[in-house]
Design a protein around this motif. Structure first.
Motif, PDB file in Angstrom:
ATOM      1  N   GLN A 198       0.825  -1.215   0.000  1.00 47.69           N
ATOM      2  CA  GLN A 198       0.000   0.000   0.000  1.00 47.69           C
ATOM      3  C   GLN A 198       0.864   1.272   0.000  1.00 47.69           C
ATOM      4  O   GLN A 198       0.513   2.262  -0.617  1.00 47.69           O
ATOM      5  CB  GLN A 198      -0.864   0.059   1.274  1.00 47.69           C
ATOM      6  CG  GLN A 198      -1.599  -1.216   1.594  1.00 47.69           C
ATOM      7  CD  GLN A 198      -2.883  -1.318   0.794  1.00 47.69           C
ATOM      8  OE1 GLN A 198      -3.715  -0.430   0.879  1.00 47.69           O
ATOM      9  NE2 GLN A 198      -3.034  -2.371   0.024  1.00 47.69           N
ATOM     10  N   TYR A 246       4.269  -0.866   4.058  1.00 51.36           N
ATOM     11  CA  TYR A 246       2.963  -1.143   4.658  1.00 51.36           C
ATOM     12  C   TYR A 246       2.119  -1.851   3.617  1.00 51.36           C
ATOM     13  O   TYR A 246       2.092  -1.436   2.453  1.00 51.36           O
ATOM     14  CB  TYR A 246       2.263   0.152   5.067  1.00 51.36           C
ATOM     15  CG  TYR A 246       2.999   0.908   6.140  1.00 51.36           C
ATOM     16  CD1 TYR A 246       2.676   0.740   7.484  1.00 51.36           C
ATOM     17  CD2 TYR A 246       4.040   1.788   5.807  1.00 51.36           C
ATOM     18  CE1 TYR A 246       3.361   1.428   8.477  1.00 51.36           C
ATOM     19  CE2 TYR A 246       4.730   2.476   6.797  1.00 51.36           C
ATOM     20  CZ  TYR A 246       4.385   2.289   8.126  1.00 51.36           C
ATOM     21  OH  TYR A 246       5.076   2.962   9.098  1.00 51.36           O
ATOM     22  N   LYS A 249      -1.181  -5.193   2.804  1.00 50.72           N
ATOM     23  CA  LYS A 249      -2.284  -6.027   3.295  1.00 50.72           C
ATOM     24  C   LYS A 249      -2.048  -7.469   2.874  1.00 50.72           C
ATOM     25  O   LYS A 249      -1.498  -7.707   1.785  1.00 50.72           O
ATOM     26  CB  LYS A 249      -3.606  -5.534   2.721  1.00 50.72           C
ATOM     27  CG  LYS A 249      -3.998  -4.200   3.314  1.00 50.72           C
ATOM     28  CD  LYS A 249      -5.429  -3.851   3.045  1.00 50.72           C
ATOM     29  CE  LYS A 249      -5.787  -2.628   3.881  1.00 50.72           C
ATOM     30  NZ  LYS A 249      -7.023  -2.013   3.471  1.00 50.72           N
ATOM     31  N   ASN A 289      -3.935 -11.587   2.975  1.00 50.56           N
ATOM     32  CA  ASN A 289      -5.180 -12.310   3.223  1.00 50.56           C
ATOM     33  C   ASN A 289      -5.054 -13.083   4.520  1.00 50.56           C
ATOM     34  O   ASN A 289      -4.005 -13.654   4.805  1.00 50.56           O
ATOM     35  CB  ASN A 289      -5.468 -13.295   2.088  1.00 50.56           C
ATOM     36  CG  ASN A 289      -5.784 -12.548   0.810  1.00 50.56           C
ATOM     37  OD1 ASN A 289      -6.353 -11.455   0.853  1.00 50.56           O
ATOM     38  ND2 ASN A 289      -5.384 -13.108  -0.325  1.00 50.56           N
ATOM     39  N   GLU A 348      -8.777  -9.407   5.399  1.00 50.41           N
ATOM     40  CA  GLU A 348      -7.424  -8.902   5.186  1.00 50.41           C
ATOM     41  C   GLU A 348      -6.853  -8.366   6.482  1.00 50.41           C
ATOM     42  O   GLU A 348      -7.582  -7.818   7.309  1.00 50.41           O
ATOM     43  CB  GLU A 348      -7.469  -7.737   4.190  1.00 50.41           C
ATOM     44  CG  GLU A 348      -7.612  -8.168   2.754  1.00 50.41           C
ATOM     45  CD  GLU A 348      -7.528  -6.984   1.811  1.00 50.41           C
ATOM     46  OE1 GLU A 348      -8.018  -5.891   2.174  1.00 50.41           O
ATOM     47  OE2 GLU A 348      -6.959  -7.139   0.727  1.00 50.41           O
ATOM     48  N   GLU A 405      -3.565  -5.933   8.114  1.00 44.28           N
ATOM     49  CA  GLU A 405      -2.521  -4.981   7.746  1.00 44.28           C
ATOM     50  C   GLU A 405      -1.204  -5.476   8.303  1.00 44.28           C
ATOM     51  O   GLU A 405      -1.148  -5.976   9.432  1.00 44.28           O
ATOM     52  CB  GLU A 405      -2.858  -3.611   8.320  1.00 44.28           C
ATOM     53  CG  GLU A 405      -4.123  -3.089   7.704  1.00 44.28           C
ATOM     54  CD  GLU A 405      -4.354  -1.617   7.919  1.00 44.28           C
ATOM     55  OE1 GLU A 405      -3.616  -0.999   8.699  1.00 44.28           O
ATOM     56  OE2 GLU A 405      -5.302  -1.113   7.304  1.00 44.28           O
TER      57      GLU A 405
END
Ligand code: ATP
Length: 351
Positions: free
Chosen positions: A276, A288, A290, A292, A297, A299
């Motif tokens: 991200q 940073y 995500k 599964n 999800e 972080e």
């Protein structure tokens, strides 16, 4: 013997349970840091050891004595306050002598105790100065000297470094550590700052909601946290947590790196990350993203050294890996640590 013990210690303020059957043992001569979020009961614990407040249940033991009901000035416990509270109109010598004059000790005894304390704390050359003529570190040492002249069995510090800026704080930490070792007085130090905790204590006790969650060395707590609270309280950024089957898997951001070679793949858990955001922080980068997990999800964050071969970009999906030995397993319901008994490439067995 001046070990300090809290046994099944409880303190209620109306409906608020500040301490909840807390058990703790501070070893003779050790510096134990108590760390925990605001309101978890740290100051209450210190006040009960000092005798400034009384427990509703349980007791405090200093050396061989149960000190419940013993007045603060009879416990031989020195509370060293954050502001160092030195008298500005008195010389260092008079500041250190002050508690002994209050006790009515003979003059020559006071003089020799003051000079011994000043030499233990390397401030003999400062004895005729006033507090305003001292550096922050010297003031801290005068406060320690003023505490040590009463020959306490225990030092109590409540957030001693919180008024200092980052640079001074690092120096003050090192000094406090050095002089506490030299004096060998059993010490309980309270802080909400994890850097103070990790760098100062012989051992650290992590507190939350009036109880001790875990006690151990910095390394033990950082590498093998007893539950997800300790895992995320110590470490900045905190440990990543991902839900998987009946478990929560935890791993530190510095153990989470893009997979480069096949050899890593055999000994690591591979996790695809949707990147991200990337932060450039000089000698390292923070990624940073995500991943599964069981129900959606989670972080995650990775800390990569600037020289790492792979440089993930925003919006890419990159395979990251964590060495099996760097994984922590927690029960998804109790959130307590589990023992991993076997690792294989296909899956992991946990008990
Ligand atoms: P902080 O880091 O913010 O100083 P702490 O961990 O030292 O917090 P304590 O001061 O020990 O926490 O307080 C523990 C709990 O007891 C808090 O919920 C606080 O509001 C409550 N408490 C403490 N002293 C009193 C008091 N005299 N009367 C009522 N409640 C109190």
């Amino acid at each position: 013997m001046s070990q300090v013990e809290a046994v099944e210690l409880s303190r209620y303020y109306g409906h608020v349970c500040a301490l909840d059957k807390l058990n703790l043992r501070v070893r003779d001569g050790e510096l134990l840091v108590i760390v925990g979020p605001s309101g978890c009961g740290k100051t209450t614990l210190l006040r009960l050891v000092a005798g400034l407040d009384s427990p509703d249940e349980g007791w405090v033991q200093i050396g061989d004595d149960n000190v419940n009901g013993v007045a603060p000035d009879k416990r031989r416990v020195a509370m060293v306050f954050q502001s160092y509270a030195l008298y500005p109109h008195m010389s260092v010598r008079k500041n250190i002598a002050f508690p002994l004059q209050n006790e009515g000790l003979p003059k020559n005894e006071i003089k020799s105790r003051v000079e011994l304390a000043a030499s233990q704390l390397d401030i003999v050359a400062r004895l005729e100065r006033y507090p305003a003529q001292l550096s922050g570190g010297e003031r801290q040492r005068v406060a320690l000297a003023r505490a040590i002249v009463r020959q306490p069995r225990v030092f109590l510090f409540d957030e001693p470094l919180s008024s200092l800026d980052a640079g001074l704080r690092r120096i003050a930490r090192a000094e406090l550590r050095r002089y506490q070792r030299r004096l060998g007085v059993t010490t309980l130090l309270v802080t909400h700052d994890q850097q103070d905790a990790l760098s100062l204590g012989d051992r650290i006790a992590v507190m939350s909601e009036g109880r001790i969650r875990q006690i151990g060395t910095s390394q033990e707590l950082y590498q093998r946290p007893a539950d997800t609270f300790v895992a995320t309280f110590l470490g900045s950024p905190p440990m990543n947590l991902i839900e998987k089957d009946n478990c929560i898997i935890g791993f530190r951001p510095e153990d989470f790196v893009p997979a480069v070679s096949n050899s890593e793949v055999g000994n690591s858990l591979i996790i695809p990350v949707h990147v991200q955001r990337v932060e450039y922080l000089g000698d390292h980068r923070r990624v940073y993203g995500k991943v599964n997990e069981l129900r959606g999800e989670a972080e995650v964050v990775a800390t990569l050294h600037a020289t790492h071969k792979i440089r993930p970009r925003e919006n890419e999906t990159v395979e990251f890996c964590v060495p099996f030995e760097a994984l922590n397993w927690f029960n998804r319901h109790t959130r307590l640590r589990m023992q991993a008994t076997a690792f294989t490439h296909e899956g992991m067995t946990v008990s």
